[in-house]
Design a protein around this motif. Structure first.
Motif, PDB file in Angstrom:
ATOM      1  N   GLY A  35       8.993 -14.394  -8.997  1.00 43.17           N
ATOM      2  CA  GLY A  35       9.539 -15.601  -8.664  1.00 43.17           C
ATOM      3  C   GLY A  35       9.295 -16.306  -7.668  1.00 43.17           C
ATOM      4  N   LYS A  36       9.479 -15.277  -7.013  1.00 46.38           N
ATOM      5  CA  LYS A  36       9.468 -16.138  -5.054  1.00 46.38           C
ATOM      6  C   LYS A  36       7.819 -16.106  -4.974  1.00 46.38           C
ATOM      7  N   ILE A  37       7.551 -14.601  -4.796  1.00 48.06           N
ATOM      8  CA  ILE A  37       5.319 -14.516  -3.837  1.00 48.06           C
ATOM      9  C   ILE A  37       4.838 -13.142  -5.257  1.00 48.06           C
ATOM     10  N   GLU A  38       3.562 -14.122  -4.939  1.00 49.17           N
ATOM     11  CA  GLU A  38       2.761 -12.721  -5.881  1.00 49.17           C
ATOM     12  C   GLU A  38       2.570 -10.720  -5.858  1.00 49.17           C
ATOM     13  N   VAL A  39       3.344 -10.833  -6.304  1.00 55.89           N
ATOM     14  CA  VAL A  39       2.675  -9.559  -5.967  1.00 55.89           C
ATOM     15  C   VAL A  39       1.949  -8.369  -6.050  1.00 55.89           C
ATOM     16  N   ASP A  40       1.017  -7.169  -5.953  1.00 50.89           N
ATOM     17  CA  ASP A  40       0.344  -6.574  -6.186  1.00 50.89           C
ATOM     18  C   ASP A  40       0.641  -5.176  -4.664  1.00 50.89           C
ATOM     19  N   PHE A  41       0.172  -4.007  -6.055  1.00 47.15           N
ATOM     20  CA  PHE A  41       0.525  -2.754  -5.136  1.00 47.15           C
ATOM     21  C   PHE A  41      -1.477  -2.097  -5.648  1.00 47.15           C
ATOM     22  N   ILE A  77       1.007  -1.233   0.044  1.00 47.85           N
ATOM     23  CA  ILE A  77       0.158   0.049  -0.021  1.00 47.85           C
ATOM     24  C   ILE A  77       1.379   0.959   0.419  1.00 47.85           C
ATOM     25  N   VAL A  78       0.974   1.917  -0.872  1.00 46.70           N
ATOM     26  CA  VAL A  78       1.638   3.184  -1.456  1.00 46.70           C
ATOM     27  C   VAL A  78       1.441   4.113  -1.772  1.00 46.70           C
ATOM     28  N   ARG A  79       1.771   4.826  -1.673  1.00 43.07           N
ATOM     29  CA  ARG A  79       1.265   6.783  -2.014  1.00 43.07           C
ATOM     30  C   ARG A  79       1.874   6.808  -3.650  1.00 43.07           C
TER      31      ARG A  79
END
Length: 299
Positions: free
Chosen positions: A70-76, A51-53
């Motif tokens: 490839g290590k973990i699913e990422v979302d922003f 969670i970012v600005r």
């Protein structure tokens, strides 16, 4: 399904004087958050949501995506002043984000599993993620959430005051209430909270919240309900914030949910002030030298 790690990384860092979410502290320039994500992966988490600005989104992606691929699913997810705020309640004089529970609410669409919430700039230790991973995989329910408890004597800064959520517990060791104290500091061998003329001494072993939470996904519905009540009550207060402890306290008062205090809070350090940086660098170096982390965190 594997639990999700929700990272609060939208803070301004005004006392630190920079974007401490992406500042390097480890022997190879690792951020503090990289250690949390590393520990979370080892503990069975399957996704991390930042969670970012908006103004630091590209910096965060550039810093983390190459290492985590490839290590973990990422979302922003973006936390903005207008996020989940109807036009009738927007105040053009407001400059700061609405706080941690508002940030959590912004991530609702990106989280479909039980989830943990942490600060980007706090080091919690692998034990914290092990107990959270186990709780979120085996015990969490709509009426049972958790937080990792830390003794207040272990979560202070030698360089100024800190804000901490002081916990009250019942005979089962569960959380029954939390009070946010915003000016806690060491005073000789005592721990004091000074607010104007009021001075409160806090016992060293008092458990506090370091924003290391474990939630069932259903908490988003309760958070949205409380947010809808918060907005009209605080429209004119441009410094008001909607905190996760407020959500927890309300759920406890309504008897809608209990909160276990998990015993994984053995190690903590963080950066509130610029002067905290050398302390964190030394602590991480010592952990690498002790074999707690590999020489190359992601290699």
């Amino acid at each position: 399904m594997k639990p999700t790690l929700l990272v609060l990384a939208a803070g301004m860092g005004s006392r630190y004087g920079g974007n401490k979410q992406i500042d390097g502290f480890g022997p190879n320039g690792e951020t503090i958050l990289e250690y949390s994500i590393f520990d979370a992966i080892q503990a069975g988490f399957g996704k991390v949501v930042f969670i970012v600005r908006e103004e630091i989104l590209d910096l965060v992606k550039e810093k983390f995506l190459p290492k985590l691929e490839g290590k973990i699913e990422v979302d922003f997810v973006l936390q903005a002043l207008e996020s989940h705020v109807p036009a009738a309640f927007q105040n053009p004089e407001r400059k700061k984000p609405y706080g941690t529970a508002h940030a959590m609410l912004c991530a609702q669409e990106a989280v479909q599993t039980p989830f943990a919430v942490i600060n980007a700039d706090d080091f919690y230790g692998k034990e914290a993620f092990q107990v959270l991973g186990r709780f979120l995989s085996e015990e969490v329910r709509p009426d049972l959430h958790a937080m990792v408890g830390f003794a207040i004597q272990n979560v202070l800064s030698e360089n100024g005051t800190v804000s901490r959520g002081i916990c009250e517990t019942n005979e089962k060791g569960q959380l029954i209430g939390m009070t946010e104290r915003t000016a806690i500091a060491l005073d000789g061998d005592r721990i004091l909270h000074k607010d104007g003329e009021e001075v409160i001494e806090i016992q060293p072993d008092t458990p506090v919240s370091m924003n290391c939470w474990g939630f069932h996904h259903s908490v988003f519905q309760d958070t949205a309900r409380m947010w809808e009540a918060f907005l009209p009550a605080n429209k004119e207060n441009i410094k008001s914030e909607f905190y996760i402890p407020t959500v927890a306290n309300t759920l406890i008062e309504e008897e809608k949910a209990a909160f276990e205090i998990l015993p994984g809070g053995k190690t903590w350090f963080g950066v509130t002030y610029t002067a905290d940086k050398p302390v964190v660098i030394a602590a991480l170096k010592a952990l690498h030298e002790a074999g707690e982390y590999p020489d190359g965190l992601w290699s």
